[in-house]
Design a protein around this motif. Structure first.
Motif, PDB file in Angstrom:
ATOM      1  N   ALA A  40     -15.430  -1.498 -20.057  1.00 26.55           N
ATOM      2  CA  ALA A  40     -16.220  -1.123 -18.877  1.00 26.55           C
ATOM      3  C   ALA A  40     -15.314  -0.920 -17.667  1.00 26.55           C
ATOM      4  O   ALA A  40     -15.448   0.059 -16.927  1.00 26.55           O
ATOM      5  N   ILE A  41     -14.368  -1.807 -17.498  1.00 23.63           N
ATOM      6  CA  ILE A  41     -13.475  -1.719 -16.333  1.00 23.63           C
ATOM      7  C   ILE A  41     -12.559  -0.499 -16.439  1.00 23.63           C
ATOM      8  O   ILE A  41     -12.272   0.174 -15.434  1.00 23.63           O
ATOM      9  N   ARG A  42     -12.154  -0.154 -17.677  1.00 27.43           N
ATOM     10  CA  ARG A  42     -11.337   1.052 -17.841  1.00 27.43           C
ATOM     11  C   ARG A  42     -12.135   2.301 -17.471  1.00 27.43           C
ATOM     12  O   ARG A  42     -11.622   3.219 -16.834  1.00 27.43           O
ATOM     13  N   VAL A  43     -13.410   2.333 -17.849  1.00 28.94           N
ATOM     14  CA  VAL A  43     -14.265   3.469 -17.484  1.00 28.94           C
ATOM     15  C   VAL A  43     -14.384   3.554 -15.971  1.00 28.94           C
ATOM     16  O   VAL A  43     -14.217   4.626 -15.381  1.00 28.94           O
ATOM     17  N   VAL A  44     -14.631   2.422 -15.332  1.00 28.27           N
ATOM     18  CA  VAL A  44     -14.772   2.404 -13.871  1.00 28.27           C
ATOM     19  C   VAL A  44     -13.487   2.893 -13.215  1.00 28.27           C
ATOM     20  O   VAL A  44     -13.521   3.676 -12.255  1.00 28.27           O
ATOM     21  N   ASP A  45     -12.340   2.490 -13.764  1.00 32.37           N
ATOM     22  CA  ASP A  45     -11.056   2.920 -13.194  1.00 32.37           C
ATOM     23  C   ASP A  45     -10.891   4.435 -13.308  1.00 32.37           C
ATOM     24  O   ASP A  45     -10.477   5.111 -12.352  1.00 32.37           O
ATOM     25  N   THR A  46     -11.244   4.980 -14.465  1.00 31.81           N
ATOM     26  CA  THR A  46     -11.157   6.431 -14.683  1.00 31.81           C
ATOM     27  C   THR A  46     -12.064   7.173 -13.704  1.00 31.81           C
ATOM     28  O   THR A  46     -11.658   8.164 -13.068  1.00 31.81           O
ATOM     29  N   VAL A  47     -13.286   6.681 -13.558  1.00 33.09           N
ATOM     30  CA  VAL A  47     -14.243   7.316 -12.642  1.00 33.09           C
ATOM     31  C   VAL A  47     -13.764   7.200 -11.198  1.00 33.09           C
ATOM     32  O   VAL A  47     -13.881   8.148 -10.412  1.00 33.09           O
ATOM     33  N   ALA A  48     -13.167   6.063 -10.860  1.00 33.45           N
ATOM     34  CA  ALA A  48     -12.701   5.853  -9.480  1.00 33.45           C
ATOM     35  C   ALA A  48     -11.647   6.885  -9.103  1.00 33.45           C
ATOM     36  O   ALA A  48     -11.658   7.427  -7.974  1.00 33.45           O
ATOM     37  N   LEU A  49     -10.748   7.200 -10.028  1.00 29.02           N
ATOM     38  CA  LEU A  49      -9.701   8.183  -9.735  1.00 29.02           C
ATOM     39  C   LEU A  49     -10.309   9.564  -9.500  1.00 29.02           C
ATOM     40  O   LEU A  49      -9.925  10.283  -8.576  1.00 29.02           O
ATOM     41  N   GLU A  50     -11.294   9.923 -10.327  1.00 29.78           N
ATOM     42  CA  GLU A  50     -11.937  11.240 -10.148  1.00 29.78           C
ATOM     43  C   GLU A  50     -12.768  11.265  -8.879  1.00 29.78           C
ATOM     44  O   GLU A  50     -12.787  12.274  -8.166  1.00 29.78           O
ATOM     45  N   ALA A  51     -13.410  10.162  -8.557  1.00 28.63           N
ATOM     46  CA  ALA A  51     -14.191  10.083  -7.310  1.00 28.63           C
ATOM     47  C   ALA A  51     -13.280  10.292  -6.105  1.00 28.63           C
ATOM     48  O   ALA A  51     -13.619  11.010  -5.171  1.00 28.63           O
ATOM     49  N   GLU A  52     -12.114   9.696  -6.153  1.00 28.65           N
ATOM     50  CA  GLU A  52     -11.155   9.901  -5.058  1.00 28.65           C
ATOM     51  C   GLU A  52     -10.715  11.360  -4.996  1.00 28.65           C
ATOM     52  O   GLU A  52     -10.628  11.941  -3.913  1.00 28.65           O
ATOM     53  N   ARG A  53     -10.463  11.947  -6.138  1.00 28.38           N
ATOM     54  CA  ARG A  53     -10.018  13.350  -6.164  1.00 28.38           C
ATOM     55  C   ARG A  53     -11.076  14.276  -5.582  1.00 28.38           C
ATOM     56  O   ARG A  53     -10.788  15.201  -4.832  1.00 28.38           O
ATOM     57  N   LEU A  54     -12.361  13.976  -5.892  1.00 24.34           N
ATOM     58  CA  LEU A  54     -13.476  14.791  -5.395  1.00 24.34           C
ATOM     59  C   LEU A  54     -13.908  14.385  -3.993  1.00 24.34           C
ATOM     60  O   LEU A  54     -14.718  15.053  -3.367  1.00 24.34           O
ATOM     61  N   ASP A  55     -13.398  13.250  -3.522  1.00 24.41           N
ATOM     62  CA  ASP A  55     -13.896  12.641  -2.276  1.00 24.41           C
ATOM     63  C   ASP A  55     -15.408  12.480  -2.355  1.00 24.41           C
ATOM     64  O   ASP A  55     -16.174  12.837  -1.432  1.00 24.41           O
ATOM     65  N   HIS A  56     -15.874  11.931  -3.477  1.00 25.24           N
ATOM     66  CA  HIS A  56     -17.301  11.731  -3.714  1.00 25.24           C
ATOM     67  C   HIS A  56     -17.449  10.509  -4.603  1.00 25.24           C
ATOM     68  O   HIS A  56     -16.836  10.459  -5.678  1.00 25.24           O
ATOM     69  N   HIS A  57     -18.196   9.517  -4.157  1.00 24.70           N
ATOM     70  CA  HIS A  57     -18.147   8.197  -4.777  1.00 24.70           C
ATOM     71  C   HIS A  57     -19.522   7.715  -5.226  1.00 24.70           C
ATOM     72  O   HIS A  57     -20.465   7.722  -4.436  1.00 24.70           O
ATOM     73  N   PRO A  58     -19.609   7.283  -6.479  1.00 27.83           N
ATOM     74  CA  PRO A  58     -20.870   6.721  -6.984  1.00 27.83           C
ATOM     75  C   PRO A  58     -21.035   5.285  -6.546  1.00 27.83           C
ATOM     76  O   PRO A  58     -20.062   4.585  -6.245  1.00 27.83           O
ATOM     77  N   ASP A  59     -22.268   4.821  -6.546  1.00 22.44           N
ATOM     78  CA  ASP A  59     -22.522   3.381  -6.504  1.00 22.44           C
ATOM     79  C   ASP A  59     -22.376   2.895  -7.938  1.00 22.44           C
ATOM     80  O   ASP A  59     -22.917   3.520  -8.873  1.00 22.44           O
ATOM     81  N   ILE A  60     -21.646   1.814  -8.113  1.00 23.98           N
ATOM     82  CA  ILE A  60     -21.394   1.301  -9.464  1.00 23.98           C
ATOM     83  C   ILE A  60     -21.768  -0.165  -9.515  1.00 23.98           C
ATOM     84  O   ILE A  60     -21.331  -0.957  -8.679  1.00 23.98           O
ATOM     85  N   ASP A  61     -22.583  -0.491 -10.536  1.00 27.85           N
ATOM     86  CA  ASP A  61     -22.967  -1.890 -10.757  1.00 27.85           C
ATOM     87  C   ASP A  61     -22.375  -2.303 -12.099  1.00 27.85           C
ATOM     88  O   ASP A  61     -22.571  -1.597 -13.103  1.00 27.85           O
ATOM     89  N   ILE A  62     -21.602  -3.387 -12.112  1.00 25.01           N
ATOM     90  CA  ILE A  62     -20.937  -3.841 -13.328  1.00 25.01           C
ATOM     91  C   ILE A  62     -21.501  -5.207 -13.701  1.00 25.01           C
ATOM     92  O   ILE A  62     -21.373  -6.166 -12.922  1.00 25.01           O
ATOM     93  N   ARG A  63     -22.136  -5.301 -14.859  1.00 26.93           N
ATOM     94  CA  ARG A  63     -22.671  -6.586 -15.334  1.00 26.93           C
ATOM     95  C   ARG A  63     -22.231  -6.779 -16.776  1.00 26.93           C
ATOM     96  O   ARG A  63     -22.846  -6.234 -17.709  1.00 26.93           O
ATOM     97  N   TRP A  64     -21.136  -7.533 -16.936  1.00 27.46           N
ATOM     98  CA  TRP A  64     -20.497  -7.732 -18.251  1.00 27.46           C
ATOM     99  C   TRP A  64     -20.175  -6.362 -18.846  1.00 27.46           C
ATOM    100  O   TRP A  64     -19.292  -5.686 -18.352  1.00 27.46           O
TER     101      TRP A  64
END
Ligand code: HBI
Length: 98
Positions: A40-64
């Protein structure tokens, strides 16, 4: 990429290609159960990099192992092409992680 608010028809068409996502007013939401917490954390990290590239950020909730992504374009007060583009990227990032 456009930050113009999408029309209802454009949103309907866009969501047809994103069957894992559902509409909640001015937001689209997806949840996914991943294989493990580190996955899950690896997915979030991948998404975070793309969000930064797009300058567009999701709300992310991580539960286990469960991730919840919510997308809306705050500056447009609704959904834009950026939301659909990042949603498709999130789907690709989740493929093989669930
Ligand atoms: N992320 N979801 C979302 N919505 C925005 O309006 C937004 C953002 N990330 C950065 C960002 N806007 C900046 O470009 C400024 O508009 C704040």
């Amino acid at each position: 990429m456009s930050r113009e608010r999408l029309t209802e028809d454009q949103i309907t068409t866009g969501l047809a290609a994103l069957p894992q996502w559902h509409r909640d007013g001015d937001t689209i939401v997806r949840t996914a159960e991943t294989a493990s917490f580190p996955t899950a954390i690896r997915v979030v990290d991948t998404v975070a990099l793309e969000a930064e590239r797009l300058d567009h950020h999701p709300d992310i909730d991580i539960r286990w192992r469960t991730l919840r992504f919510a997308l809306s374009t705050h500056s447009a007060g609704g959904l834009t092409e950026l939301d659909l583009t990042l949603a498709a990227f999130i789907d690709r990032s989740l493929a093989g992680a669930v």
